[in-house]
Design a protein around this motif. Sequence first.
Motif, mmCIF file in Angstrom:
data_model
loop_
_atom_site.group_PDB
_atom_site.id
_atom_site.type_symbol
_atom_site.label_atom_id
_atom_site.label_comp_id
_atom_site.label_asym_id
_atom_site.label_seq_id
_atom_site.Cartn_x
_atom_site.Cartn_y
_atom_site.Cartn_z
ATOM 1 N N LYS A 63 48.870 34.916 19.569
ATOM 2 C CA LYS A 63 48.048 34.306 19.065
ATOM 3 C C LYS A 63 47.028 33.904 20.416
ATOM 4 N N ASP A 64 47.046 33.789 22.110
ATOM 5 C CA ASP A 64 46.281 33.461 23.037
ATOM 6 C C ASP A 64 45.605 34.889 22.287
ATOM 7 N N ASP A 65 45.228 35.722 22.136
ATOM 8 C CA ASP A 65 44.312 36.609 21.830
ATOM 9 C C ASP A 65 43.415 36.254 20.705
ATOM 10 N N ILE A 66 43.786 35.782 19.837
ATOM 11 C CA ILE A 66 43.384 35.440 18.946
ATOM 12 C C ILE A 66 42.523 34.091 18.934
ATOM 13 N N GLU A 67 43.109 33.212 19.781
ATOM 14 C CA GLU A 67 43.051 31.948 20.346
ATOM 15 C C GLU A 67 41.480 31.229 20.738
ATOM 16 N N PHE A 68 41.574 32.592 21.926
ATOM 17 C CA PHE A 68 40.786 32.848 22.601
ATOM 18 C C PHE A 68 39.127 33.471 21.955
ATOM 19 N N ARG A 69 39.464 34.510 21.075
ATOM 20 C CA ARG A 69 38.451 35.215 19.828
ATOM 21 C C ARG A 69 37.676 34.129 19.250
ATOM 22 N N ASP A 70 38.451 33.577 18.695
ATOM 23 C CA ASP A 70 38.199 32.351 17.836
ATOM 24 C C ASP A 70 37.149 30.934 18.830
ATOM 25 N N THR A 71 37.665 30.388 19.860
ATOM 26 C CA THR A 71 37.366 29.808 20.006
ATOM 27 C C THR A 71 35.791 29.719 21.089
ATOM 28 N N PRO A 72 34.909 29.455 20.283
ATOM 29 C CA PRO A 72 33.284 28.976 20.982
ATOM 30 C C PRO A 72 33.001 28.979 22.279
ATOM 31 N N LEU A 73 32.441 30.242 23.145
ATOM 32 C CA LEU A 73 31.887 29.375 24.155
ATOM 33 C C LEU A 73 31.359 28.302 25.235
ATOM 34 N N GLU A 74 30.954 27.486 24.042
ATOM 35 C CA GLU A 74 30.931 26.008 24.458
ATOM 36 C C GLU A 74 31.741 25.084 24.786
ATOM 37 N N LYS A 75 32.678 25.124 23.869
ATOM 38 C CA LYS A 75 34.355 25.272 23.972
ATOM 39 C C LYS A 75 35.531 25.246 25.436
ATOM 40 N N ILE A 76 34.177 26.661 25.860
ATOM 41 C CA ILE A 76 36.000 27.287 26.805
ATOM 42 C C ILE A 76 35.974 26.310 28.330
ATOM 43 N N THR A 77 36.759 26.385 28.853
ATOM 44 C CA THR A 77 36.310 25.552 30.343
ATOM 45 C C THR A 77 37.080 27.095 31.166
ATOM 46 N N VAL A 78 36.582 26.980 32.125
ATOM 47 C CA VAL A 78 37.676 28.193 33.142
ATOM 48 C C VAL A 78 37.859 27.491 35.000
ATOM 49 N N GLU A 79 39.747 28.178 35.130
ATOM 50 C CA GLU A 79 40.106 27.909 35.942
ATOM 51 C C GLU A 79 40.217 29.460 36.541
ATOM 52 N N PHE A 80 40.252 28.550 37.697
ATOM 53 C CA PHE A 80 40.060 30.485 38.735
ATOM 54 C C PHE A 80 41.257 30.103 40.214
ATOM 55 N N GLU A 81 42.482 30.496 39.605
ATOM 56 C CA GLU A 81 43.452 31.058 41.116
ATOM 57 C C GLU A 81 43.316 31.934 41.382
ATOM 58 N N MET A 82 43.321 31.547 42.933
ATOM 59 C CA MET A 82 42.544 33.348 43.362
ATOM 60 C C MET A 82 44.181 33.287 44.761
ATOM 61 N N ASP A 83 44.614 35.130 44.534
ATOM 62 C CA ASP A 83 45.268 35.150 44.399
ATOM 63 C C ASP A 83 45.106 35.609 46.258
ATOM 64 N N GLN A 84 44.000 36.231 46.516
ATOM 65 C CA GLN A 84 43.656 37.159 47.190
ATOM 66 C C GLN A 84 42.215 37.444 47.817
ATOM 67 N N ILE A 85 41.891 37.222 49.235
ATOM 68 C CA ILE A 85 40.172 37.232 49.354
ATOM 69 C C ILE A 85 40.063 38.061 49.894
ATOM 70 N N ILE A 86 38.842 39.300 50.653
ATOM 71 C CA ILE A 86 39.150 40.071 51.701
ATOM 72 C C ILE A 86 38.101 39.366 52.537
ATOM 73 N N PHE A 87 37.631 38.972 53.350
ATOM 74 C CA PHE A 87 36.016 38.362 53.983
ATOM 75 C C PHE A 87 35.629 39.784 54.656
ATOM 76 N N ASP A 88 34.313 39.494 54.799
ATOM 77 C CA ASP A 88 34.011 41.000 55.092
ATOM 78 C C ASP A 88 34.004 40.787 56.977
ATOM 79 N N ASP A 89 34.204 39.796 57.510
ATOM 80 C CA ASP A 89 34.761 39.863 59.083
ATOM 81 C C ASP A 89 35.837 41.047 59.027
ATOM 82 N N GLY A 90 36.484 41.083 58.060
ATOM 83 C CA GLY A 90 38.160 41.930 58.080
ATOM 84 C C GLY A 90 39.372 41.000 57.926
#
Length: 243
Positions: free
Chosen positions: A207-234
């Motif tokens: 169902k999630d795949d179908i809903e994402f396919r059919d939902t217009p871009l302008e009606k979609i918002t994004v939430e991002f949760e970082m699991d890991q980040i690596i900085f250039d300083d190590g």
Amino acid sequence: MKGKSKTKSLALILFIGLVTIVLSACGKPITEELYSETVSQDVKTTTELTQEDKDFYSMAIEFASSENTDLSSQTVIQIINDEKDRQRKIEEEKKKRQEEIKRKQEEAEKEKQTQLKVLNDSLRVGLLKKSVIFKDTDKWIFKDVINMTLDIENTSDKKVKGFQGLITFKDMFDNDIKSLNVKYDEAITSGTSTTYDGSFEVNQFIKDDIEFRDTPLEKITVEFEMDQIIFDDGITIKRSDIE
């Protein structure tokens, strides 16, 4: 008559004096008695001491026994007062330890929140484009394919070497539509943005795949949760190491 009265008064005075001498000779108050096993038995039954003082006395005797300490030169009151001092010091040390534990816990929690803030605030992810290539067996396309372009902005004050996390697409009512794992291993300079192109096949039974396919871009918002980040300083920060 007067002679007999004087005799009786004198006898009464002598009697009172004798009783006083006898009572005085019976011994000191128990608080002034030197320690002995006999005195310890008397302490249990005496009315001269409060139950609290008796408890302190018992603790003192038990402690002295464990430490092989000689108490024979100390009076009951000295033993009690020394034990009160010992217990007070124990309580003070206990309080210090508790305060130190609390301080370390607060420092650990502060560091945890600092690292969580880095994870949560270092990158901003948005959905720039979403398109669908529909199933076409004539072109050897056997499932619908969703293509998308993410915008990734480095909002930290350091260069990011790479990251991975979970991106969740939501509808206009903030309901989850679909979540995808994202891994990016290209450098992103502080204060700049980059794009990330990705795609996945639509499972018609999910169902999630179908809903994402059919939902217009302008009606979609994004939430991002970082699991890991690596900085250039190590420096590397992992959510699993924090939570």
